[in-house]
Design a protein around this motif. Sequence first.
Motif, PDB file in Angstrom:
ATOM      1  N   SER A  45       0.814  -1.214   0.000  1.00  0.00           N
ATOM      2  CA  SER A  45       0.000   0.000   0.000  1.00  0.00           C
ATOM      3  C   SER A  45       0.849   1.266   0.000  1.00  0.00           C
ATOM      4  O   SER A  45       0.356   2.351  -0.272  1.00  0.00           O
ATOM      5  CB  SER A  45      -0.928   0.009   1.224  1.00  0.00           C
ATOM      6  OG  SER A  45      -0.153   0.026   2.412  1.00  0.00           O
ATOM      7  N   GLY A  46       2.147   1.122   0.270  1.00  0.00           N
ATOM      8  CA  GLY A  46       3.021   2.287   0.346  1.00  0.00           C
ATOM      9  C   GLY A  46       3.948   2.398  -0.840  1.00  0.00           C
ATOM     10  O   GLY A  46       3.708   1.827  -1.903  1.00  0.00           O
ATOM     11  N   GLY A  52       5.018   5.258   3.759  1.00  0.00           N
ATOM     12  CA  GLY A  52       3.857   6.061   3.393  1.00  0.00           C
ATOM     13  C   GLY A  52       2.589   5.267   3.176  1.00  0.00           C
ATOM     14  O   GLY A  52       1.698   5.713   2.459  1.00  0.00           O
ATOM     15  N   SER A  53       2.482   4.108   3.805  1.00  0.00           N
ATOM     16  CA  SER A  53       1.324   3.243   3.560  1.00  0.00           C
ATOM     17  C   SER A  53       0.010   3.847   4.045  1.00  0.00           C
ATOM     18  O   SER A  53      -1.055   3.429   3.603  1.00  0.00           O
ATOM     19  CB  SER A  53       1.538   1.859   4.176  1.00  0.00           C
ATOM     20  OG  SER A  53       1.768   1.953   5.556  1.00  0.00           O
ATOM     21  N   THR A  54       0.068   4.845   4.905  1.00  0.00           N
ATOM     22  CA  THR A  54      -1.172   5.501   5.333  1.00  0.00           C
ATOM     23  C   THR A  54      -1.573   6.646   4.399  1.00  0.00           C
ATOM     24  O   THR A  54      -2.623   7.230   4.559  1.00  0.00           O
ATOM     25  CB  THR A  54      -1.041   6.039   6.781  1.00  0.00           C
ATOM     26  OG1 THR A  54       0.080   6.923   6.847  1.00  0.00           O
ATOM     27  CG2 THR A  54      -0.858   4.897   7.767  1.00  0.00           C
ATOM     28  N   TYR A  55      -0.711   6.949   3.436  1.00  0.00           N
ATOM     29  CA  TYR A  55      -0.976   8.029   2.484  1.00  0.00           C
ATOM     30  C   TYR A  55      -1.049   7.490   1.058  1.00  0.00           C
ATOM     31  O   TYR A  55      -0.550   8.112   0.123  1.00  0.00           O
ATOM     32  CB  TYR A  55       0.107   9.113   2.573  1.00  0.00           C
ATOM     33  CG  TYR A  55       0.188   9.736   3.935  1.00  0.00           C
ATOM     34  CD1 TYR A  55      -0.761  10.670   4.331  1.00  0.00           C
ATOM     35  CD2 TYR A  55       1.178   9.378   4.833  1.00  0.00           C
ATOM     36  CE1 TYR A  55      -0.708  11.244   5.579  1.00  0.00           C
ATOM     37  CE2 TYR A  55       1.242   9.942   6.089  1.00  0.00           C
ATOM     38  CZ  TYR A  55       0.297  10.875   6.459  1.00  0.00           C
ATOM     39  OH  TYR A  55       0.349  11.427   7.710  1.00  0.00           O
ATOM     40  N   THR A  56      -1.688   6.355   0.880  1.00  0.00           N
ATOM     41  CA  THR A  56      -1.751   5.685  -0.416  1.00  0.00           C
ATOM     42  C   THR A  56      -2.276   6.596  -1.516  1.00  0.00           C
ATOM     43  O   THR A  56      -1.799   6.556  -2.645  1.00  0.00           O
ATOM     44  CB  THR A  56      -2.625   4.422  -0.312  1.00  0.00           C
ATOM     45  OG1 THR A  56      -2.050   3.575   0.678  1.00  0.00           O
ATOM     46  CG2 THR A  56      -2.699   3.681  -1.612  1.00  0.00           C
ATOM     47  N   TRP A  57      -3.227   7.467  -1.222  1.00  0.00           N
ATOM     48  CA  TRP A  57      -3.852   8.325  -2.233  1.00  0.00           C
ATOM     49  C   TRP A  57      -2.870   9.295  -2.879  1.00  0.00           C
ATOM     50  O   TRP A  57      -3.069   9.734  -4.006  1.00  0.00           O
ATOM     51  CB  TRP A  57      -5.008   9.100  -1.609  1.00  0.00           C
ATOM     52  CG  TRP A  57      -4.553  10.009  -0.502  1.00  0.00           C
ATOM     53  CD1 TRP A  57      -4.435   9.722   0.816  1.00  0.00           C
ATOM     54  CD2 TRP A  57      -4.103  11.356  -0.645  1.00  0.00           C
ATOM     55  NE1 TRP A  57      -3.940  10.798   1.507  1.00  0.00           N
ATOM     56  CE2 TRP A  57      -3.740  11.823   0.639  1.00  0.00           C
ATOM     57  CE3 TRP A  57      -3.983  12.222  -1.733  1.00  0.00           C
ATOM     58  CZ2 TRP A  57      -3.251  13.106   0.864  1.00  0.00           C
ATOM     59  CZ3 TRP A  57      -3.494  13.509  -1.508  1.00  0.00           C
ATOM     60  CH2 TRP A  57      -3.140  13.933  -0.211  1.00  0.00           C
ATOM     61  N   ILE A  58      -1.770   9.648  -2.183  1.00  0.00           N
ATOM     62  CA  ILE A  58      -0.838  10.646  -2.707  1.00  0.00           C
ATOM     63  C   ILE A  58       0.000  10.095  -3.858  1.00  0.00           C
ATOM     64  O   ILE A  58       0.396  10.842  -4.755  1.00  0.00           O
ATOM     65  CB  ILE A  58       0.070  11.223  -1.592  1.00  0.00           C
ATOM     66  CG1 ILE A  58       0.773  12.508  -2.056  1.00  0.00           C
ATOM     67  CG2 ILE A  58       1.107  10.229  -1.144  1.00  0.00           C
ATOM     68  CD1 ILE A  58      -0.118  13.687  -2.196  1.00  0.00           C
ATOM     69  N   PHE A  59       0.242   8.773  -3.880  1.00  0.00           N
ATOM     70  CA  PHE A  59       1.102   8.199  -4.916  1.00  0.00           C
ATOM     71  C   PHE A  59       0.515   8.351  -6.325  1.00  0.00           C
ATOM     72  O   PHE A  59       1.244   8.711  -7.250  1.00  0.00           O
ATOM     73  CB  PHE A  59       1.460   6.753  -4.595  1.00  0.00           C
ATOM     74  CG  PHE A  59       2.178   6.633  -3.277  1.00  0.00           C
ATOM     75  CD1 PHE A  59       3.392   7.268  -3.057  1.00  0.00           C
ATOM     76  CD2 PHE A  59       1.630   5.909  -2.238  1.00  0.00           C
ATOM     77  CE1 PHE A  59       4.044   7.186  -1.839  1.00  0.00           C
ATOM     78  CE2 PHE A  59       2.276   5.813  -1.012  1.00  0.00           C
ATOM     79  CZ  PHE A  59       3.488   6.454  -0.812  1.00  0.00           C
ATOM     80  N   ARG A 100      -2.701   1.105  -8.502  1.00  0.00           N
ATOM     81  CA  ARG A 100      -3.324   2.050  -7.554  1.00  0.00           C
ATOM     82  C   ARG A 100      -4.769   2.362  -7.937  1.00  0.00           C
ATOM     83  O   ARG A 100      -5.612   2.584  -7.076  1.00  0.00           O
ATOM     84  CB  ARG A 100      -2.535   3.350  -7.488  1.00  0.00           C
ATOM     85  CG  ARG A 100      -1.123   3.194  -7.010  1.00  0.00           C
ATOM     86  CD  ARG A 100      -1.020   3.280  -5.533  1.00  0.00           C
ATOM     87  NE  ARG A 100       0.381   3.164  -5.138  1.00  0.00           N
ATOM     88  CZ  ARG A 100       0.782   2.570  -4.043  1.00  0.00           C
ATOM     89  NH1 ARG A 100      -0.114   2.048  -3.223  1.00  0.00           N
ATOM     90  NH2 ARG A 100       2.039   2.497  -3.748  1.00  0.00           N
ATOM     91  N   ARG A 109      -6.441   4.026  -3.912  1.00  0.00           N
ATOM     92  CA  ARG A 109      -5.984   3.386  -2.678  1.00  0.00           C
ATOM     93  C   ARG A 109      -5.507   1.963  -2.939  1.00  0.00           C
ATOM     94  O   ARG A 109      -5.163   1.236  -2.024  1.00  0.00           O
ATOM     95  CB  ARG A 109      -7.118   3.350  -1.647  1.00  0.00           C
ATOM     96  CG  ARG A 109      -7.566   4.733  -1.223  1.00  0.00           C
ATOM     97  CD  ARG A 109      -8.753   4.690  -0.280  1.00  0.00           C
ATOM     98  NE  ARG A 109      -9.911   4.071  -0.929  1.00  0.00           N
ATOM     99  CZ  ARG A 109     -10.571   3.012  -0.434  1.00  0.00           C
ATOM    100  NH1 ARG A 109     -10.211   2.479   0.685  1.00  0.00           N
ATOM    101  NH2 ARG A 109     -11.605   2.518  -1.093  1.00  0.00           N
TER     102      ARG A 109
END
Length: 174
Positions: A45-46, A52-59, A100, A109
């Motif tokens: 997820s990161g 950064g697995s809690t910020y998946t949407w940023i990738f 993603r 996500r």
Amino acid sequence: MLGATALIALAVDQWVKHLSTEHLTPGEPVRILGGLIYLSLLRNSGAAFSMGSTYTWIFPVITLVVIGWIGWMATRLRSVPWAVALGLVLGGALGNLTDRLFRAPGPFRGHVVDMISAFGPNGEHFAVFNIADSCLTVGVCLAVLLELTGRQRDGSRITKKAESETPATKEETA
């Protein structure tokens, strides 16, 4: 050349991910090349090393910016080595972006499918990665090498003599 490289990278990445999800079982790594490489199915997820697995949407957002920049650069590109470098980066970016957008748990996500583990079965010694990650890494390294050797995106090459000349000196020699 840029487009062909990107399409090949994307196709190979998605094909290997398909084969991995069909034939590998999570938690049951397959040893190949005498243990140099293991095929270990993971969903990440990161980013690299699962950061950064809690910020998946940023990738995906960052990826879209990179894709836009490469598209803009393509209009000025006249160098085959640069086309290959940027094509590898674009193909790798598109490969992970596809995950993603279209893999569970949902759009923006989705978890990236990783399967290549070097020197150990579960990423003990190095991050578990995929073909897209490899394309991104090789493309960026090639781009750095091209920059360091003075190869320009327009096909020209900066030489040591040209770097040391001042604008006035260049005009005088022309």
